[in-house]
Design a protein around this motif. Structure first.
Motif, mmCIF file in Angstrom:
data_model
loop_
_atom_site.group_PDB
_atom_site.id
_atom_site.type_symbol
_atom_site.label_atom_id
_atom_site.label_comp_id
_atom_site.label_asym_id
_atom_site.label_seq_id
_atom_site.Cartn_x
_atom_site.Cartn_y
_atom_site.Cartn_z
ATOM 1 N N VAL A 135 0.844 -1.201 0.000
ATOM 2 C CA VAL A 135 0.000 0.000 0.000
ATOM 3 C C VAL A 135 0.879 1.251 0.000
ATOM 4 O O VAL A 135 0.622 2.210 -0.742
ATOM 5 N N GLY A 136 1.926 1.248 0.814
ATOM 6 C CA GLY A 136 2.840 2.387 0.866
ATOM 7 C C GLY A 136 3.507 2.656 -0.468
ATOM 8 O O GLY A 136 3.634 3.804 -0.899
ATOM 9 N N ASN A 137 3.929 1.587 -1.148
ATOM 10 C CA ASN A 137 4.534 1.736 -2.471
ATOM 11 C C ASN A 137 3.547 2.330 -3.463
ATOM 12 O O ASN A 137 3.892 3.197 -4.275
ATOM 13 N N ALA A 138 2.295 1.833 -3.432
ATOM 14 C CA ALA A 138 1.270 2.325 -4.359
ATOM 15 C C ALA A 138 0.972 3.803 -4.094
ATOM 16 O O ALA A 138 0.884 4.609 -5.030
ATOM 17 N N LEU A 139 0.827 4.161 -2.822
ATOM 18 C CA LEU A 139 0.557 5.556 -2.474
ATOM 19 C C LEU A 139 1.718 6.464 -2.885
ATOM 20 O O LEU A 139 1.502 7.591 -3.355
ATOM 21 N N ALA A 140 2.939 5.979 -2.714
ATOM 22 C CA ALA A 140 4.114 6.782 -3.084
ATOM 23 C C ALA A 140 4.113 7.086 -4.577
ATOM 24 O O ALA A 140 4.409 8.215 -4.997
ATOM 25 N N GLU A 141 3.786 6.076 -5.372
ATOM 26 C CA GLU A 141 3.782 6.295 -6.825
ATOM 27 C C GLU A 141 2.672 7.262 -7.225
ATOM 28 O O GLU A 141 2.861 8.116 -8.098
ATOM 29 N N ILE A 142 1.510 7.134 -6.608
ATOM 30 C CA ILE A 142 0.405 8.053 -6.899
ATOM 31 C C ILE A 142 0.789 9.482 -6.504
ATOM 32 O O ILE A 142 0.529 10.437 -7.244
ATOM 33 N N ARG A 143 1.417 9.625 -5.351
ATOM 34 C CA ARG A 143 1.820 10.956 -4.885
ATOM 35 C C ARG A 143 2.925 11.555 -5.758
ATOM 36 O O ARG A 143 2.816 12.696 -6.225
ATOM 37 N N ALA B 55 -1.089 8.254 5.550
ATOM 38 C CA ALA B 55 -0.597 7.901 4.212
ATOM 39 C C ALA B 55 0.918 8.032 4.154
ATOM 40 O O ALA B 55 1.621 7.154 3.627
ATOM 41 N N HIS B 56 1.439 9.107 4.718
ATOM 42 C CA HIS B 56 2.891 9.306 4.697
ATOM 43 C C HIS B 56 3.610 8.325 5.619
ATOM 44 O O HIS B 56 4.753 7.934 5.350
ATOM 45 N N ARG B 57 2.946 7.909 6.693
ATOM 46 C CA ARG B 57 3.552 6.875 7.543
ATOM 47 C C ARG B 57 3.712 5.573 6.758
ATOM 48 O O ARG B 57 4.728 4.878 6.876
ATOM 49 N N LEU B 58 2.690 5.223 5.964
ATOM 50 C CA LEU B 58 2.763 4.013 5.149
ATOM 51 C C LEU B 58 3.859 4.132 4.094
ATOM 52 O O LEU B 58 4.589 3.171 3.826
ATOM 53 N N ILE B 59 3.971 5.304 3.487
ATOM 54 C CA ILE B 59 4.999 5.524 2.468
ATOM 55 C C ILE B 59 6.392 5.416 3.096
ATOM 56 O O ILE B 59 7.290 4.760 2.542
#
Length: 236
Positions: free
Chosen positions: A39-47, A75-79
């Protein structure tokens, strides 16, 4: 093509490669909310690639809250946690099972993260967020010599260079995504203002012309930097 541009056929927008990628990333988030690393990887790419703009959102925070009911801080904690897990991959067979176990490691250097996690894995105690924090608080993670993986100085230098490159990847991806749109905006601003000022050249004071000249000099520096980048890339 900028994210704001949309092609239409029959009253419906055409799905682009970026639209398809966004759909894949969102599927990952929806199906694997407990898999914090993915999830963190996916959110990072979206951001970093500003894919949230494809859905009309002006900010990453707005996207997270509306689409996933997720506050920006979480979200940033997950990233951040996903970045730490990447750094821990070479160590043993254990990886953190949740974001809470990673949180104490986020502010540590990559070397210290590996050192602490090695000590946690070698301990007889269960791996918990509290145990990770305890090792961090101890200030020194001691690993039994017969179990520790000792790297040579050369291997450590290679590992540090690799981690630095990985850390830069997301920032560079975001910069590259911005370049085309920003260069077009700058070109428009300069052309528009130059034509306007030139029409009233007798009414413009020296200070304003010097400011415009300063902008031109900055553009020349950017052009020189791009030449240097092309040269360095050509040497690989």
């Amino acid at each position: 093509m900028s994210l704001e541009q949309v092609d239409w056929v029959g009253g419906k927008p055409i799905r682009t490669e970026m639209d398809n990628r966004l759909a894949e990333l969102e599927t990952t988030i929806a199906k694997e909310l407990k898999a914090f690393y993915r999830v963190g990887n996916a959110l990072a790419e979206i951001r970093d690639n500003r894919l949230y703009k494809l859905k009309g959102y002006k900010s990453f925070e707005e996207y997270c809250v509306t689409e996933w009911e997720m506050h920006r801080q979480h979200a940033h904690r997950l990233i951040n946690a996903s970045s730490v897990v990447k750094n821990l991959y070479p160590i043993g067979n254990k990886l953190p099972e949740n974001e809470a176990q990673v949180r104490p490691l986020v502010k540590l250097s990559p070397e210290k993260q590996r050192e602490v996690w090695q000590a946690v894995c070698e301990s007889d105690k269960p791996v918990t967020a509290e145990q990770v924090q305890a090792v961090v608080n101890s200030g020194c993670a001691v690993v039994p010599e017969n179990k520790a993986k000792i790297l040579t100085p050369e291997q450590m230098c290679i590992a540090d260079s690799y981690l630095c490159c990985r850390d830069k990847e997301r920032k560079i991806t975001s910069i590259l995504c911005d370049w085309n749109e920003r260069s077009n905006n700058i070109q428009h601003e300069i052309t528009t203002k130059l034509l306007t000022y030139s029409s009233y050249r007798n009414r413009i004071n020296k200070e304003l012309w010097d400011r415009l000249l300063s902008v031109y000099k900055d553009i020349e520096l950017v052009d020189k930097a791009l030449d240097d980048i092309e040269k360095k890339l050509g040497e690989f």
